[in-house]
Write a protein that holds these residues in place. Structure first.
Motif, PDB file in Angstrom:
ATOM      1  N   ASN A   1      36.549 -47.677 -52.363  1.00 33.55           N
ATOM      2  CA  ASN A   1      37.456 -47.151 -53.385  1.00 33.55           C
ATOM      3  C   ASN A   1      37.769 -48.221 -54.429  1.00 33.55           C
ATOM      4  OD1 ASN A   1      37.494 -44.667 -52.120  1.00 33.55           O
ATOM      5  ND2 ASN A   1      39.425 -45.040 -51.071  1.00 33.55           N
ATOM      6  N   ALA A   2      37.990 -49.455 -53.978  1.00 28.94           N
ATOM      7  CA  ALA A   2      38.288 -50.558 -54.907  1.00 28.94           C
ATOM      8  C   ALA A   2      37.090 -50.876 -55.802  1.00 28.94           C
ATOM      9  CB  ALA A   2      38.704 -51.806 -54.124  1.00 28.94           C
ATOM     10  N   GLU A   3      35.889 -50.631 -55.285  1.00 23.27           N
ATOM     11  CA  GLU A   3      34.667 -50.877 -56.055  1.00 23.27           C
ATOM     12  C   GLU A   3      34.336 -49.718 -56.993  1.00 23.27           C
ATOM     13  OE1 GLU A   3      31.682 -51.496 -53.061  1.00 23.27           O
ATOM     14  OE2 GLU A   3      32.380 -53.515 -52.593  1.00 23.27           O
ATOM     15  N   GLY A   4      35.186 -48.695 -56.996  1.00 21.09           N
ATOM     16  CA  GLY A   4      34.935 -47.550 -57.868  1.00 21.09           C
ATOM     17  C   GLY A   4      34.057 -46.489 -57.246  1.00 21.09           C
ATOM     18  N   LEU A   5      33.828 -46.586 -55.949  1.00 21.76           N
ATOM     19  CA  LEU A   5      33.015 -45.581 -55.253  1.00 21.76           C
ATOM     20  C   LEU A   5      33.880 -44.471 -54.667  1.00 21.76           C
ATOM     21  CD1 LEU A   5      30.463 -47.859 -53.362  1.00 21.76           C
ATOM     22  CD2 LEU A   5      30.077 -46.504 -55.417  1.00 21.76           C
ATOM     23  N   ASP A   6      35.124 -44.368 -55.137  1.00 22.12           N
ATOM     24  CA  ASP A   6      36.028 -43.319 -54.647  1.00 22.12           C
ATOM     25  C   ASP A   6      35.343 -41.963 -54.810  1.00 22.12           C
ATOM     26  OD1 ASP A   6      38.320 -42.150 -53.664  1.00 22.12           O
ATOM     27  OD2 ASP A   6      39.260 -42.007 -55.627  1.00 22.12           O
ATOM     28  N   GLY A   7      35.220 -41.228 -53.714  1.00 24.06           N
ATOM     29  CA  GLY A   7      34.542 -39.943 -53.751  1.00 24.06           C
ATOM     30  C   GLY A   7      33.035 -40.059 -53.607  1.00 24.06           C
ATOM     31  N   ALA A   8      32.524 -41.286 -53.561  1.00 22.95           N
ATOM     32  CA  ALA A   8      31.077 -41.479 -53.419  1.00 22.95           C
ATOM     33  C   ALA A   8      30.761 -42.316 -52.183  1.00 22.95           C
ATOM     34  CB  ALA A   8      30.501 -42.133 -54.668  1.00 22.95           C
ATOM     35  N   SER A   9      31.693 -42.362 -51.255  1.00 22.24           N
ATOM     36  CA  SER A   9      31.395 -43.008 -49.980  1.00 22.24           C
ATOM     37  C   SER A   9      31.033 -41.902 -48.994  1.00 22.24           C
ATOM     38  CB  SER A   9      32.581 -43.843 -49.486  1.00 22.24           C
ATOM     39  OG  SER A   9      33.726 -43.050 -49.312  1.00 22.24           O
ATOM     40  N   TYR A  10      30.198 -42.243 -48.055  1.00 21.72           N
ATOM     41  CA  TYR A  10      29.658 -41.245 -47.139  1.00 21.72           C
ATOM     42  C   TYR A  10      29.934 -41.671 -45.704  1.00 21.72           C
ATOM     43  CZ  TYR A  10      27.394 -39.813 -51.417  1.00 21.72           C
ATOM     44  OH  TYR A  10      27.159 -39.399 -52.702  1.00 21.72           O
ATOM     45  N   LEU A  11      31.158 -41.390 -45.249  1.00 17.67           N
ATOM     46  CA  LEU A  11      31.594 -41.745 -43.911  1.00 17.67           C
ATOM     47  C   LEU A  11      31.767 -40.469 -43.101  1.00 17.67           C
ATOM     48  CD1 LEU A  11      34.286 -44.288 -45.110  1.00 17.67           C
ATOM     49  CD2 LEU A  11      32.085 -44.867 -44.074  1.00 17.67           C
ATOM     50  N   PHE A  12      31.110 -40.383 -41.960  1.00 18.28           N
ATOM     51  CA  PHE A  12      31.132 -39.171 -41.136  1.00 18.28           C
ATOM     52  C   PHE A  12      31.483 -39.584 -39.712  1.00 18.28           C
ATOM     53  CE2 PHE A  12      28.961 -34.823 -41.156  1.00 18.28           C
ATOM     54  CZ  PHE A  12      29.538 -34.414 -39.963  1.00 18.28           C
ATOM     55  N   ARG A  13      32.572 -39.031 -39.191  1.00 19.14           N
ATOM     56  CA  ARG A  13      33.033 -39.391 -37.846  1.00 19.14           C
ATOM     57  C   ARG A  13      32.020 -38.934 -36.798  1.00 19.14           C
ATOM     58  NH1 ARG A  13      37.642 -40.954 -36.638  1.00 19.14           N
ATOM     59  NH2 ARG A  13      38.687 -40.027 -38.434  1.00 19.14           N
ATOM     60  N   LEU A  14      31.582 -39.876 -35.981  1.00 17.91           N
ATOM     61  CA  LEU A  14      30.662 -39.588 -34.883  1.00 17.91           C
ATOM     62  C   LEU A  14      31.432 -39.190 -33.623  1.00 17.91           C
ATOM     63  CD1 LEU A  14      27.714 -39.617 -33.864  1.00 17.91           C
ATOM     64  CD2 LEU A  14      28.019 -42.050 -33.376  1.00 17.91           C
ATOM     65  N   ASP A  15      32.512 -39.912 -33.344  1.00 15.54           N
ATOM     66  CA  ASP A  15      33.394 -39.609 -32.221  1.00 15.54           C
ATOM     67  C   ASP A  15      34.741 -40.256 -32.502  1.00 15.54           C
ATOM     68  OD1 ASP A  15      33.074 -42.351 -31.507  1.00 15.54           O
ATOM     69  OD2 ASP A  15      31.452 -41.878 -30.120  1.00 15.54           O
ATOM     70  N   ASP A  16      35.611 -40.346 -31.513  1.00 13.74           N
ATOM     71  CA  ASP A  16      36.953 -40.899 -31.735  1.00 13.74           C
ATOM     72  C   ASP A  16      36.937 -42.382 -32.092  1.00 13.74           C
ATOM     73  OD1 ASP A  16      38.142 -38.460 -31.251  1.00 13.74           O
ATOM     74  OD2 ASP A  16      38.563 -38.895 -29.140  1.00 13.74           O
ATOM     75  N   GLU A  17      35.869 -43.068 -31.778  1.00 11.72           N
ATOM     76  CA  GLU A  17      35.823 -44.516 -31.973  1.00 11.72           C
ATOM     77  C   GLU A  17      34.835 -44.980 -33.034  1.00 11.72           C
ATOM     78  OE1 GLU A  17      34.954 -46.009 -28.101  1.00 11.72           O
ATOM     79  OE2 GLU A  17      36.789 -45.197 -27.226  1.00 11.72           O
ATOM     80  N   ARG A  18      33.866 -44.132 -33.398  1.00 11.29           N
ATOM     81  CA  ARG A  18      32.794 -44.590 -34.293  1.00 11.29           C
ATOM     82  C   ARG A  18      32.563 -43.639 -35.460  1.00 11.29           C
ATOM     83  NH1 ARG A  18      27.916 -45.173 -30.517  1.00 11.29           N
ATOM     84  NH2 ARG A  18      28.743 -43.178 -29.870  1.00 11.29           N
ATOM     85  N   VAL A  19      32.053 -44.225 -36.527  1.00  8.72           N
ATOM     86  CA  VAL A  19      31.782 -43.500 -37.767  1.00  8.72           C
ATOM     87  C   VAL A  19      30.372 -43.866 -38.230  1.00  8.72           C
ATOM     88  CG1 VAL A  19      32.461 -43.345 -40.201  1.00  8.72           C
ATOM     89  CG2 VAL A  19      34.220 -43.484 -38.433  1.00  8.72           C
ATOM     90  N   VAL A  20      29.665 -42.891 -38.787  1.00 10.19           N
ATOM     91  CA  VAL A  20      28.376 -43.162 -39.411  1.00 10.19           C
ATOM     92  C   VAL A  20      28.650 -43.420 -40.890  1.00 10.19           C
ATOM     93  CG1 VAL A  20      26.081 -42.277 -39.973  1.00 10.19           C
ATOM     94  CG2 VAL A  20      27.141 -41.702 -37.773  1.00 10.19           C
ATOM     95  N   ASP A  21      28.317 -44.620 -41.345  1.00  9.94           N
ATOM     96  CA  ASP A  21      28.488 -44.984 -42.753  1.00  9.94           C
ATOM     97  C   ASP A  21      27.128 -44.892 -43.429  1.00  9.94           C
ATOM     98  OD1 ASP A  21      28.967 -46.033 -45.249  1.00  9.94           O
ATOM     99  OD2 ASP A  21      29.811 -47.926 -44.535  1.00  9.94           O
TER     100      ASP A  21
END
Length: 127
Positions: free
Chosen positions: A34-54
């Motif tokens: 968001n600070a780099e101006g990628l607000d709305g253009a980041s692609y983070l998808f929750r895999l489970d309660d502990e991990r995320v696919v970036d």
């Protein structure tokens, strides 16, 4: 993302891939993106309660599938070869040239993200 061939209900479309990180790392990255101006253009998808696919910087075409409140596909968490994965399956028949969409099902938050899907069943918000 648009279909290049007809896709039947239940058919595998694509795996959502990227770097798997712990939730605290994903939180830091989201703020940095968001600070780099990628607000709305980041692609983070929750895999489970502990991990995320970036998939922001090392993902595949799956990251470009848009949200719809009336989607034609769905995302599922599965286990394949002993590992958790996120895959996209067709929820109904998808014709050549039709946009592939799924419901992001974002968690409820006080700060609402406006939905612009345009479907007749649009909820108005992604969360």
């Amino acid at each position: 993302m648009y279909a290049l061939e007809p896709i039947e209900p239940g058919e595998f479309i694509i795996e959502y891939v990227g770097e798997i990180v712990r939730q605290p790392i994903a939180d830091v990255r989201e703020r940095r993106y968001n600070a780099e101006g990628l607000d709305g253009a980041s692609y983070l998808f929750r895999l489970d309660d502990e991990r995320v696919v970036d998939a922001t910087k090392c993902g595949n075409y799956a990251r470009f599938i848009n949200h719809s409140c009336d989607p034609n596909s769905l995302a599922k968490n599965i286990i394949a070869d002993g590992e958790k994965k996120i895959v996209i399956y067709a929820g109904k028949r998808i014709e050549i040239g039709q946009e592939i969409t799924y419901d992001y099902k974002f968690d409820y938050e006080d700060d609402k993200i406006v939905c612009l899907c345009g479907s007749k069943n649009c909820r108005g918000y992604l969360n």
